[in-house]
Design a protein around this motif. Structure first.
Motif, mmCIF file in Angstrom:
data_model
loop_
_atom_site.group_PDB
_atom_site.id
_atom_site.type_symbol
_atom_site.label_atom_id
_atom_site.label_comp_id
_atom_site.label_asym_id
_atom_site.label_seq_id
_atom_site.Cartn_x
_atom_site.Cartn_y
_atom_site.Cartn_z
ATOM 1 N N UNK A 34 0.798 -1.222 0.000
ATOM 2 C CA UNK A 34 0.000 0.000 0.000
ATOM 3 C C UNK A 34 0.829 1.269 0.000
ATOM 4 N N UNK A 35 2.047 1.220 0.495
ATOM 5 C CA UNK A 35 2.865 2.424 0.616
ATOM 6 C C UNK A 35 4.239 2.198 0.000
ATOM 7 N N UNK A 36 4.915 3.313 -0.301
ATOM 8 C CA UNK A 36 6.222 3.247 -0.932
ATOM 9 C C UNK A 36 6.160 3.633 -2.397
ATOM 10 N N UNK A 37 7.312 3.968 -2.965
ATOM 11 C CA UNK A 37 7.352 4.388 -4.369
ATOM 12 C C UNK A 37 7.328 3.211 -5.334
ATOM 13 N N UNK A 38 7.668 2.015 -4.867
ATOM 14 C CA UNK A 38 7.539 0.792 -5.653
ATOM 15 C C UNK A 38 6.597 -0.137 -4.886
ATOM 16 N N UNK A 39 5.487 -0.501 -5.519
ATOM 17 C CA UNK A 39 4.456 -1.259 -4.809
ATOM 18 C C UNK A 39 4.096 -2.523 -5.598
ATOM 19 N N UNK A 40 4.387 -3.651 -4.997
ATOM 20 C CA UNK A 40 4.083 -4.936 -5.618
ATOM 21 C C UNK A 40 2.613 -5.278 -5.385
ATOM 22 N N UNK A 41 1.957 -5.730 -6.434
ATOM 23 C CA UNK A 41 0.537 -6.095 -6.392
ATOM 24 C C UNK A 41 0.382 -7.412 -7.149
ATOM 25 N N UNK A 42 -0.245 -8.400 -6.531
ATOM 26 C CA UNK A 42 -0.379 -9.658 -7.252
ATOM 27 C C UNK A 42 -1.134 -10.707 -6.466
ATOM 28 N N UNK A 43 -1.119 -11.917 -6.983
ATOM 29 C CA UNK A 43 -1.891 -13.029 -6.447
ATOM 30 C C UNK A 43 -0.970 -14.181 -6.094
ATOM 31 N N UNK A 44 -1.293 -14.851 -4.976
ATOM 32 C CA UNK A 44 -0.544 -16.017 -4.526
ATOM 33 C C UNK A 44 -1.325 -17.278 -4.887
ATOM 34 N N UNK A 45 -0.677 -18.172 -5.635
ATOM 35 C CA UNK A 45 -1.298 -19.413 -6.078
ATOM 36 C C UNK A 45 -0.616 -20.591 -5.386
ATOM 37 N N UNK A 46 -1.401 -21.455 -4.805
ATOM 38 C CA UNK A 46 -0.843 -22.603 -4.103
ATOM 39 C C UNK A 46 -0.077 -23.494 -5.075
ATOM 40 N N UNK A 47 1.136 -23.874 -4.678
ATOM 41 C CA UNK A 47 1.949 -24.805 -5.471
ATOM 42 C C UNK A 47 2.009 -26.167 -4.789
ATOM 43 N N UNK A 48 2.339 -26.174 -3.506
ATOM 44 C CA UNK A 48 2.298 -27.397 -2.706
ATOM 45 C C UNK A 48 2.148 -26.985 -1.248
ATOM 46 N N UNK A 49 2.407 -27.903 -0.323
ATOM 47 C CA UNK A 49 2.170 -27.613 1.093
ATOM 48 C C UNK A 49 3.165 -26.613 1.669
ATOM 49 N N UNK A 50 4.240 -26.333 0.965
ATOM 50 C CA UNK A 50 5.275 -25.465 1.524
ATOM 51 C C UNK A 50 5.634 -24.268 0.646
ATOM 52 N N UNK A 51 5.093 -24.212 -0.535
ATOM 53 C CA UNK A 51 5.415 -23.093 -1.419
ATOM 54 C C UNK A 51 4.177 -22.632 -2.174
ATOM 55 N N UNK A 52 4.138 -21.346 -2.426
ATOM 56 C CA UNK A 52 3.119 -20.757 -3.301
ATOM 57 C C UNK A 52 3.836 -19.902 -4.328
ATOM 58 N N UNK A 53 3.183 -19.669 -5.442
ATOM 59 C CA UNK A 53 3.749 -18.836 -6.503
ATOM 60 C C UNK A 53 3.060 -17.481 -6.493
ATOM 61 N N UNK A 54 3.859 -16.435 -6.530
ATOM 62 C CA UNK A 54 3.340 -15.076 -6.645
ATOM 63 C C UNK A 54 3.478 -14.618 -8.085
ATOM 64 N N UNK A 55 2.376 -14.162 -8.676
ATOM 65 C CA UNK A 55 2.390 -13.530 -9.990
ATOM 66 C C UNK A 55 1.757 -12.151 -9.846
ATOM 67 N N UNK A 56 2.434 -11.131 -10.319
ATOM 68 C CA UNK A 56 1.887 -9.793 -10.168
ATOM 69 C C UNK A 56 2.628 -8.777 -10.998
ATOM 70 N N UNK A 57 2.436 -7.532 -10.631
ATOM 71 C CA UNK A 57 3.063 -6.425 -11.340
ATOM 72 C C UNK A 57 3.559 -5.393 -10.336
ATOM 73 N N UNK A 58 4.309 -4.434 -10.854
ATOM 74 C CA UNK A 58 4.906 -3.392 -10.025
ATOM 75 C C UNK A 58 4.261 -2.051 -10.346
ATOM 76 N N UNK A 59 3.738 -1.386 -9.315
ATOM 77 C CA UNK A 59 3.223 -0.031 -9.452
ATOM 78 C C UNK A 59 4.312 0.948 -9.017
ATOM 79 N N UNK A 60 4.396 2.077 -9.710
ATOM 80 C CA UNK A 60 5.449 3.048 -9.444
ATOM 81 C C UNK A 60 4.871 4.410 -9.093
ATOM 82 N N UNK A 61 5.591 5.109 -8.206
ATOM 83 C CA UNK A 61 5.329 6.515 -7.882
ATOM 84 C C UNK A 61 3.859 6.748 -7.552
ATOM 85 N N UNK A 62 3.215 7.673 -8.287
ATOM 86 C CA UNK A 62 1.842 8.057 -7.950
ATOM 87 C C UNK A 62 0.794 7.315 -8.782
#
Length: 215
Positions: A138-166
């Protein structure tokens, strides 16, 4: 490209709708067939991001070595956060508010620092319409936004994009390779998660996001 992936990318993904509040009145996307649900991320990830996800260890080893040489005390103090093979059960953080901070390990270009540690920012985990967990920084000049997809019992995959500045709206995943992000999410301790992003387009060889629940 599968029909599910095409529909998802064409709609701007649920994460963009959640961020801008513009999904009202739009019919929800149909989920993929049951046979595809376990590794849904494989049907959504771009070819470039599949390559990044497969090569995560090489990126980690190189980046961590550079970071340790630059600031050994800071890397050691982080403990489990920078240990590549620590992956406890329950890899997806539950919905709620989080403190989050970003570390950048290994410079992509000469002259850049090999270790950067940013202060704490605000993040949120929420459930998408399809039931996956969505991360919004929510805050900062570089803001990661994305979704976590279950891979197995110990790992998930994050796919998303980067929001910049304003910027007020995230780009759809898959639209701009320089903004796309892909990484592995793991739990590394009690109430402590990380998302490790190998080979992001900007600055570092490895970006690590630490997540700690608020309250």
């Amino acid at each position: 490209m599968t029909a599910w992936r095409a529909a998802t990318l064409g709609s701007g993904t649920a994460l963009s709708l959640a961020l801008c509040g513009c999904g009202a009145g739009r019919a929800p996307l149909e989920p993929p067939p049951a046979s595809q649900q376990e590794d849904m991320w494989r049907h959504l990830a771009t070819d470039a991001d599949r390559t990044r996800l497969r090569g995560w260890r090489g990126a980690w080893v190189t980046a961590a070595a550079k970071a340790r040489a630059a600031d050994p005390a800071a890397v050691a103090a982080a403990g489990a956060l920078f240990a590549p093979d620590i992956a406890l059960d329950r890899p997806v953080p539950p919905a709620g508010r989080y403190r989050c901070r970003v570390f950048k390990l290994g410079a992509r270009t000469p002259g850049m620092p090999d270790f950067l540690a940013y202060p704490w920012f605000e993040c949120r985990i929420a459930a998408s319409a399809q039931g996956e967990a969505q991360l919004v920084k929510l805050t900062g000049s570089q803001r990661q936004v994305g979704t976590l997809y279950r891979h197995d019992d110990r790992r998930a995959v994050f796919l998303g994009t980067l929001m910049l500045a304003d910027e007020t709206r995230a780009l759809a995943y898959g639209r701009d390779p320089e903004r796309d992000l892909a990484g592995w999410a793991t739990r590394v301790g009690d109430g402590r998660w990380r998302i490790a992003l190998p080979h992001p387009a900007f600055e570092s060889l490895l970006t690590v996001i630490e997540l700690v629940p608020v309250g």
